[in-house]
Design an enzyme around this catalytic site. Sequence first.
Site, PDB file in Angstrom:
ATOM      1  N   HIS A  44      -2.574 -26.274   6.655  1.00 51.35           N
ATOM      2  CA  HIS A  44      -2.812 -25.558   5.406  1.00 51.35           C
ATOM      3  C   HIS A  44      -1.624 -24.677   5.029  1.00 51.35           C
ATOM      4  CE1 HIS A  44      -5.454 -23.920   2.295  1.00 51.35           C
ATOM      5  NE2 HIS A  44      -4.930 -22.743   2.565  1.00 51.35           N
ATOM      6  N   HIS A  90     -10.248 -25.069  -2.662  1.00 49.71           N
ATOM      7  CA  HIS A  90     -11.110 -24.367  -1.718  1.00 49.71           C
ATOM      8  C   HIS A  90     -12.255 -25.303  -1.351  1.00 49.71           C
ATOM      9  CE1 HIS A  90     -11.821 -19.975  -0.351  1.00 49.71           C
ATOM     10  NE2 HIS A  90     -10.709 -20.440   0.137  1.00 49.71           N
ATOM     11  N   ASP A 263      -0.040 -11.363  -1.812  1.00 51.82           N
ATOM     12  CA  ASP A 263      -1.469 -11.252  -1.541  1.00 51.82           C
ATOM     13  C   ASP A 263      -1.756 -11.781  -0.144  1.00 51.82           C
ATOM     14  OD1 ASP A 263      -1.193 -14.080  -2.269  1.00 51.82           O
ATOM     15  OD2 ASP A 263      -3.373 -14.079  -2.189  1.00 51.82           O
TER      16      ASP A 263
END
Lengths: 748, 229
Positions: A44, A90, A263
């Site tokens: 990922h 997601h 983030d």
Amino acid sequence: MVFDSATLQRHGVTPDEYARIVELVGREPNLLELGLFSVMWSEHCSYKSSRVHLKTLPTEGARVVQGPGENAGAVDIGDGLAAVFKIESHNHPSFIEPYQGAATGVGGIIRDIFTMGARPIALLDSLRFGPVEDPANRRVVRGVVAGIGGYGNSMGIPTIGGEVMFDETYSGNPLVNVFCLGIARHDALVKGQASGVGNPVYYVGAKTGRDGIHGATMASAEFDETSADKRPAVQVGDPFMEKLLLEACLEVMQTDACVGVQDMGAAGLTCATSETGSRGEVGVEIDVMHVPQREAGMTPYEIMLSESQERMLLIVHKGREAEVERIFEKWDLHAVRIGEVTADKMLRIRDHGTLVAEVPNRALTDEGPVYRRPFAPPADMAARQRMPSVDATQLPVTLDALLRLLASPGIASKRWIYRQFDHMVRTNTIVLTGLGAGVVRVKGTNRALAMSLDGNGRFCQLDPRQGARLAVAESARNVACAGAEPIGATNCLNFGNPERPEIMWQFAEAVAGIGEACVALGTPITGGNVSLYNETAGAPILPTPVIGVVGVLEDASHVRSRVFQDAGLDIVLLGENHGELGGSAYLTTFLGTISGVPPALNLAAEGALQRFLVAEAGLGAITSAHDCSDGGFVVALAECCFDSGGIGADVDVPAASGDGEVGMAAATLFGESATRVILGVKPEASTALLERARSAGVAAQRVGATGGTQIRVAIDGVVAIECPVSEAEDRWTNGFSQWLESPPQRRG
Amino acid sequence: MNFAVVVFPGSNCDHDAYHAVKHVFGQSAEFVWHKETSLGDADVVILPGGFSHGDYLRTGAIARFSPIMASVRAFAEAGKPVIGICNGFQILMECGLLPGAMLRNRDVQFHCEHVGVRIEQADTPFTGKASVGQMLRIPIAHGEGNYFAPPEVIAELEAHRRVIFRYASADGEVTDAANPNGSVHNIAGICNEGRNVVGLMPHPERAVELVTGSADGRVVFESVIQHGV
């Protein structure tokens, strides 16, 4: 080695990878360090299987302000402004916990956009589900839709479009791909990098909890002894916290007190610290003691690997701390100093002062493994591409066939879904959702931005390269239909297990196809996301590359929707019908099969058609434009009539050659040949329009006129289908919600 | 005129209200942060839509405690025009300036769509330029817009002509089919006894420019601007 093979396995680290870690660190790592590598070198985060292929994608162009490598890509839209956008998946969390999985997917991509200093102004979603006859799939559909709405609506960012498709292979592997677009001034773009030795590193947002620590990296013998509890690997979203973060961060970024912002998404604090350090070619040192924690007794391992949502990392100019803290206080957020920038390019983690991990940033972010996994086409490719032998009764060209197609889940109106999304907040939406590409005006300018997400797993199953090319073409065509010039693209690549050669082949082929189409259509890829391992018990999803194309419309008042604007307009068909039924929605609906060869695509013709649509935007002849995709010409024509207040259409089209005599009528009306657009044209302007099309090298013909209350379609003068608009529209409008509310059928 | 747009944490239609009054109608507008205690020289107060404090406890329930609300109350009690849109309406009910409460929409889904809204009364600052029975097509965007109040409160609202907006079909019929959320008596908006405080669930600020799909909400802003002149 200090770890047994079971520990390495649970961390997803192979023996070869472990040897590389030892080499890069210069010694055996401790458990925390192993944890850092395990998340940063995960598929990922590291793209280790896909990277060699992704490198072939075109990423440069005159409009590109920021290519791949940052939190999101950016393209120039004029007036010193940039459109900042990206798409992310997601998928896995959305199957386990549909509401939170989808909600946090929305939260994650929004953070990627405002991390760049851009104000998010639009969301789109590309969704794939299994058939809802199965109650398990129904639960996923309802949960995902509610989760997207719950998060996006609270944030005040309109969800203006997207696409939804259904196939059995998505049962157990739903796809939730979320696209977000924001606007920033070029000179105000913020990078995710640290610099300036001694500059403080701040943490702001939600507290860190034990949620989201990946199961694979969480459990180990040593770790078990000290960990009190194991939490599910799905995070819980808090859109209110994110809304505060969004407003506060944008306010902080208006000062120049910030060096960089990142983030905390996948791999949380580990990723944010190592990536900012690595990009800035500096070191970052933090003490986890300062990290706000939701529960007591968290270990450094848990703190570093937590994927708790709504957290940001900021690197602030030394001396400007008070200014930044004051803005966050205004929003009731507490920015906490957790460390500082150092000179030595190391990520150094302390716990109450004690050094607990020390590894080179670049080892985590840039020096991970890169795999050239073997690939080979699936053995049954030839069989897939063979058209089934059928007789005429199996290929109906009737009123009932049209109605059934219009009510089918992939084609029917998705109003049930988008009505649950606030698609108008910010008052920029100028093509209402469902009426075409997503289009938002850019306040303070005359411009608008059009955007579309497209993907076709059926085509990709039959030919991944061609399917991917077709997806890029369709997405760009949708944007051009609105009148906007396609200028950039992002992709979300959803596939099965890359360790299987046939999946890797699908992936490689699809990437190659995307590259070919993006080069030809002038839409460089500025970023994206890869989601692999979408399979259950060895059964992979249809290969599903999803493409998002963004376009600029110079004058927002020239925007076009798909809807016929009046009776008495000429209906003009751009492009050529080759009568291609392979991989069509029609075949799937009536034969229950995905077979044949996907439609051909002439990229030169596609580019000419799109340029023509853009050039016509200011000329006023074209009053609506809609591309032919799922369901072919007749479905597209019907969709032009829908939402028009019942305006009918009367057309006569030439027969396409089709797949033999039997399928001629079906292929003519329901084949999905690419590069075709249905226009509503002012009758007094149509002769000149056809002339301009000819000069532009675009096939164009007048096929009929709008008016009346019927959709009437003839082939070479013989009426093939005639249907009242009201009946067709009723089936199309209600088909999806009726299917969703039909009695469930439990399997097995 | 000076419009104050109050911003609560979680407000998200604040920019839309500001854009409407400032850029579309050319009035003066200021954002007022909820921690402020003064509305300055405002002539009109707008409590915008959104999800104040996340709406986690109950819609509008925490916002009523914001420091600015004392000034909003004083402003309202002085007879000056206050409008609460969507979440702003919910806040006005929570702080007692308007009666009633919101339940979840009867199908428990969020609804974002254009709906038919009938003007019931033209003697408020926000409907003075409209005519009674005039139909507006304006958007709603809420999950909790199902207006509820006890029968005696409803009776009083009706008796004193305090229902200002009602959901209705395109031809002006108040029908169940035209009711998007289950509100009692198809109530979309009401006013206080003094008629200067108006709350409504639909979003007139989203319908002030034709390019966004409807300009029917203009009459609300034109009314209050005329009222103040």
